[in-house]
Motif scaffolding. Structure first.
Motif, PDB file in Angstrom:
ATOM      1  N   ARG A  36       7.050  -3.436   6.949  1.00 24.09           N
ATOM      2  CA  ARG A  36       7.096  -2.973   5.555  1.00 24.09           C
ATOM      3  C   ARG A  36       6.943  -1.454   5.478  1.00 24.09           C
ATOM      4  NH1 ARG A  36       6.150  -7.638   2.261  1.00 24.09           N
ATOM      5  NH2 ARG A  36       7.151  -9.318   3.437  1.00 24.09           N
TER       6      ARG A  36
ATOM      7  N   THR B  49       6.889  -2.018  -0.724  1.00 26.28           N
ATOM      8  CA  THR B  49       6.726  -3.340  -0.106  1.00 26.28           C
ATOM      9  C   THR B  49       5.470  -3.361   0.768  1.00 26.28           C
ATOM     10  OG1 THR B  49       8.128  -2.817   1.809  1.00 26.28           O
ATOM     11  CG2 THR B  49       9.214  -3.715  -0.122  1.00 26.28           C
TER      12      THR B  49
ATOM     13  N   SER C 159      11.420  -9.722   2.354  1.00 25.08           N
ATOM     14  CA  SER C 159      11.479  -8.519   1.544  1.00 25.08           C
ATOM     15  C   SER C 159      12.695  -7.693   1.931  1.00 25.08           C
ATOM     16  CB  SER C 159      10.203  -7.686   1.750  1.00 25.08           C
ATOM     17  OG  SER C 159      10.213  -6.537   0.943  1.00 25.08           O
TER      18      SER C 159
ATOM     19  N   THR D 192      10.637  -8.593  -3.141  1.00 25.83           N
ATOM     20  CA  THR D 192       9.665  -9.144  -2.196  1.00 25.83           C
ATOM     21  C   THR D 192       9.202 -10.505  -2.698  1.00 25.83           C
ATOM     22  OG1 THR D 192       8.869  -6.910  -1.684  1.00 25.83           O
ATOM     23  CG2 THR D 192       7.455  -8.765  -1.031  1.00 25.83           C
TER      24      THR D 192
END
Length: 289
Positions: free
Chosen positions: A121, A125, A157, A286
């Protein structure tokens, strides 16, 4: 019950002041600008960064936290009556800082106490992962349990980014000068994607309006095809570089397309911003844990 601290780095977009309010810890990312060392949100603000970035004479290189600084941070947190640390660094596909942290966490002093999350990430996110980790810790989950939950969720995501200029992609070697010159001549605006480890080309557009529509359509496609057509079960968020006014206009479009969503809007991580430049816009989807 084990007392678990949540640590991230400044690529999450969480400022030092926000971290105190949230009850988490943030390790500042280092930058070398004209060979001088700066730390994000410590002695390098967003405004200062873009002023330097737009100076063609400035030499800006990203770096990762020094192992000694990472270890000192872990020691201080553990000394503050925490039993475990869940550390969420930026995606291992975008920096070696995650791999370095994993190696450090295996040392005898930190084994079983520091849990480094490699869940691919960055930016908003990554911030969502920090909020998830904080909630899980408050629910009584151990550091090892939180790490597993977040890593099992790593591919749920996507980030879509469009850039205002190809100058910085060219400067960073992500485009050859010939390709950049041709794309600039044709006024092509690439749409990039971060899903999992890599920053890749997703699509291309002739106008910013078209690029924004490509990103919106991509979010809808992810919800429909990857996330069970459950829009309510997903977060829709945004990030931007420098131009907040343009970001707010896109936020209005997203709110119209995804009613009922509380869209988080943050400046994009400086570690990504230095490669794509000011005026970039990012949309993310996400899946909620």
């Amino acid at each position: 019950m084990s007392k678990v601290a949540v640590l991230t780095d400044s690529n999450s977009g969480i400022t030092q002041s926000e971290a105190k309010e949230m009850g988490v810890f943030v390790l500042p990312m280092p930058f070398y600008i004209n060979e001088k060392l700066y730390f994000e949100d410590i002695d390098l603000s967003q405004e200062q960064f873009y002023e330097l970035l737009e100076d063609d004479a400035a030499e800006i290189t990203t770096s990762m936290p020094a192992p000694g600084d990472t270890i000192d941070t872990w020691k201080k947190i553990l000394e503050d009556y925490y039993d475990e640390i869940v550390y969420i660094p930026m995606s291992s596909g975008l920096s070696s800082s995650c791999a370095t942290a994993i190696s450090l966490s295996e040392e005898e002093e930190f084994a079983g106490k520091v849990h480094v999350v490699n869940n691919q990430r960055i930016s908003v996110t990554m911030r969502r992962s920090v909020l998830d980790a904080l909630r899980l810790a408050q629910e009584g989950k151990s550091g090892a349990e939180i790490k597993k939950i977040l890593e099992d969720d790593r591919f749920n995501s996507s980030i879509y980014i469009t850039v205002d200029t190809l100058k910085y992609l060219k400067k960073g070697g992500r485009l050859t000068p010939a390709v950049a010159a041709l794309a600039t001549l044709l006024k092509i605006k690439p749409v990039l994607q971060i899903q999992g480890e890599r920053l890749d080309t997703f699509s291309k557009a002739r106008t910013m309006k078209q690029a924004k529509q490509i990103m919106i359509d991509a979010l809808k496609s992810d919800i429909e095809k990857r996330f069970g057509n459950d829009a309510d079960g997903c977060y829709i968020d945004m990030a931007y570089t420098k131009d907040r006014e343009s970001a707010l206009l896109l936020k209005e479009e997203l709110e119209a397309q995804f009613p009922g969503h509380d869209i988080m809007l943050n400046p994009l991580s400086l570690s990504v911003s230095c490669h794509i430049g000011p005026g970039s816009l990012a949309c993310t989807v996400t899946k909620k844990l």
